[in-house]
Design an enzyme around this catalytic site. Structure first.
Site: not given
Ligand code: ACM
Length: 678
Positions: A183, A260, A316
């Site tokens: 991440d 990410h 996301e």
């Protein structure tokens, strides 16, 4: 019976029902009275294939029972583990039957895992007095996938910590450890082909994620002054896999894509759309180099982790840079894509094909549904349950980990009593209440519900002690959701067992939440309050209508007697983006003494106190007299706070108008739970 961990439950005038203090509660327990005592002479005999036999033998020798192995099958004072073709009505490979007689205990199962779970039950039964209640336990899991996810990117937690959590997971019959290895905050797995991932992208300037994220957000060279971070070497990853295997736990690695990935795209900026470091989180999907990189990484990952599933994240993605990137646009054109979402599904499909070619399956967060789900993919549903349900409707497997029930980074008790968390409110009881299978499901759909998982994101969790605090005891509730049959679930009974389990976990050196001193939900959230406005008509000014996603049930939310809980997401708080302006009609002129409303503030997600509140009254609904104008200075902070704004005095009124306005400099939401008129 003392010391046998038996509790007696009476329901009405039935016979007392004896329950053992086992988590998760077994499918069927028949206790006949009396106990078998394990002592130093008790001998272990295992009849199972060599590999399982070795694991179980070593495990039991190291357990508190310290069992030694018999040289021949004992006939008295024994613990027998017996792997057989079939065991009673048990359908799951992970099921077992544990029979305790005065001569000893026999555990039967059709697999090593089943025997291992029988052993966990035995260990839980013997934990206080080394005694096993006589009788039979027949047990099997409700769900095949019973998981926990650890985020080791936002803060790095090392090998010993992971092993310690594996110990506890096994004890509560969880069988999947999903590790979020990559991440923005740091890449955490050695990849031989791409050394910058670990000699640069695994290290950052700030120890604490929040300071780093809100600060310079820079990566630094490994070994440079002040560098914070770390990573698992490939050998350490193998050690985790091996250790987990000995606990019948599969480790599922997660490598995030397409988003990410700030850390990757800073170490290897040519994989981003702009080729500029520190600029974006999404890989360039138009660039073949992206696929070369991902495939090379996945090859090394698959070499280490033998799991059926490789988790590819998928969540996301902003997709912003794809809109203007010539390579992404060319890819869209070439593939005949119309929507930007299709680039995400192009990447996921292509990576799935690659994984499938290597004998693996793809698992991803529910965004992998966007633009069309890859043919063999399994969906991990986190944005509520819809993603999982949609996947199942399409004939795919789903794993449920909805934020409202499974996100252990939320507060587990009243925020003012807890260390800072990301927000939310997820007490033990709410985790326990979760049922992954909706009533509307057909048996076919239910079969595709693969299981359930707790997710522990670590943005706000900088230390291993804190991480454990967030896990325990909530993971015990999840274990029971995942394993136990619905009719056997009872929160009060579970709570009593969880209290004992917390003591046990603490004695073993785990840092747990202090369950016995739990404060509970905000007063008024679980039990209605009384006031003059209850059930009366509320008129909203159109321009300040509540936000539909935070309707809290609609037009009567502010007069239903139910106050909001510790989280604005509990659908007890009504959310407003353009101020509040509501008028309540008390139906006749009424003497009133106070008009108040509570607001909550949690700045992270943009929830603020009002800047000004005005209370006014009227008897004709047209001409209003102002009773109070309250100015308030909104101050940004890290706390979750609650404040009451209103008026008190003496007045007569039929109509009560309550207005609240935003502080322009912060914007965001106002959340109100009730207009309380007395
Ligand atoms: C997620 O919480 N972004 C999967």
């Amino acid at each position: 019976m003392a010391g046998l961990l038996l509790s007696l439950t009476f329901t009405g005038c039935e016979q007392p029902k004896e329950t053992l203090s086992i988590i998760p509660v077994p499918l069927n327990t028949e206790i006949v009275g009396g106990a078998f005592a394990v002592n130093e002479q008790t001998q272990l005999w295992i009849d199972a294939p060599e590999a399982d036999k070795k694991i179980l033998q070593e495990y039991l020798a190291a357990s508190p029972l310290k069992l030694s192995v018999a040289t021949e099958r004992p006939t008295d004072n024994f613990i027998l583990l017996n792997q057989t073709e079939g065991v009673g009505d048990i359908k799951s490979q992970e099921g077992y039957v544990l029979t305790a007689t005065k001569n000893g205990v026999e555990i039967q199962a059709t697999s090593g895992a089943g025997l291992f779970y029988g052993v966990q039950t035995l260990l839980q039964m013997t934990k206080e007095a080394n005694k096993v209640a006589l009788g039979t336990i027949t047990d099997e899991p409700r769900f095949e996938y019973r998981g926990m996810m650890l985020d080791v990117s936002r803060h790095f937690f090392g090998l010993d910590f992971v092993k310690k959590q594996i110990d506890a997971m096994a004890y509560y019959k969880l069988n999947r450890l999903h590790i979020h290895l990559t991440d923005a905050a740091g890449w955490r797995i050695e990849i031989k082909k791409y050394p910058r991932l670990t000699n640069f992208a695994a290290w950052r300037t700030g120890k604490n994620w929040k300071e780093w994220w809100n600060g310079d957000k820079k990566y630094v060279e490994e070994g440079s002054e002040g560098a914070v971070g770390g990573y698992f070497t490939q050998d350490q990853c193998r050690e985790i896999v091996e250790y987990a295997k000995k606990h019948y736990i599969t480790v599922i690695p997660e490598i995030e894509m397409p988003s990410h990935s700030e850390e990757v795209l800073t170490a290897y900026p040519e994989l981003s759309c702009t080729h500029v470091p520190y600029k974006q989180a999404d890989f360039c999907v138009g660039n073949e180099k992206t696929f070369e990189f991902l495939e090379n990484v996945l090859l090394e990952v698959m070499e280490i982790f033998p799991s059926e599933y490789i988790h590819v994240g998928g969540d996301e993605a902003s997709k912003k840079s794809w809109e203007t990137c010539p390579l992404c646009q060319a890819r869209m054109k070439k593939e005949g894509m119309k929507e930007i979402d299709e680039l995400q599904s192009y990447l996921i499909h292509r990576v799935e094909k690659f994984l499938n070619e290597h004998g693996r399956n793809l698992l991803g967060w529910d965004e992998i549904l966007e633009g069309g789900l890859a043919p063999n993919a399994t969906v991990m549903s986190w944005r509520g349950v819809e993603g999982g349900l949609k996947a199942i409707e399409g004939g795919h497997r789903a794993i449920m980990s909805p934020g409202g029930f499974c996100y252990f980074d939320s507060y587990q008790d009243a925020p003012h009593t807890q260390p800072e968390a990301i927000g939310g409110y997820l007490p033990l009881k709410k985790v326990y209440s979760y049922d992954p299978i909706p009533e509307t499901f057909t048996p076919e759909q239910a079969k595709l519900m693969y299981g359930v998982q707790a997710n522990l994101w670590a943005e706000y969790i900088p230390t291993p002690e804190h991480l454990e605090y967030m896990i325990y005891p909530r993971i015990l509730a999840l274990a029971e959701v995942a394993w136990s049959a619905v009719p056997n679930k009872d929160y009060d009974d579970f709570h009593a067992r969880a209290l004992k389990a917390v003591d046990e976990l603490r004695a073993k050196g785990y840092n747990t939440f202090d369950l016995k001193n739990e404060v509970g939900n905000r007063p008024g959230a679980d039990k209605p309050i009384e006031h003059l406005g209850i059930g009366k008509k509320v008129v909203y000014v159109d321009s300040t209508q509540y936000y539909k996603g935070y309707a809290a049930g609609g037009d009567d939310a502010l007069v239903n007697g139910i106050l909001g809980g510790w989280s604005y997401t509990d659908q007890l708080w009504q959310g407003f983006l353009n101020g509040v302006d509501v008028t309540i009609d008390l139906e006749k002129e009424t003497p009133i003494k106070s008009v108040n409303a509570d607001f909550m503030q949690i700045c992270g997600p943009g929830v603020f106190m009002p800047k000004q509140v005005i209370v006014s009254i009227s008897n004709d609904g047209k001409e209003f007299t102002e009773l109070a104008k309250v100015d308030h200075q909104v101050v940004k902070d890290d706390a979750v706070t609650f404040k009451t704004f209103g008026w008190s005095g003496e007045a007569n009124a039929r109509y009560v108008r309550y207005q609240a306005s935003h502080d322009e400099q912060f914007g965001g939401f106002l959340f109100v739970d009730e207009i309380v008129i007395k």
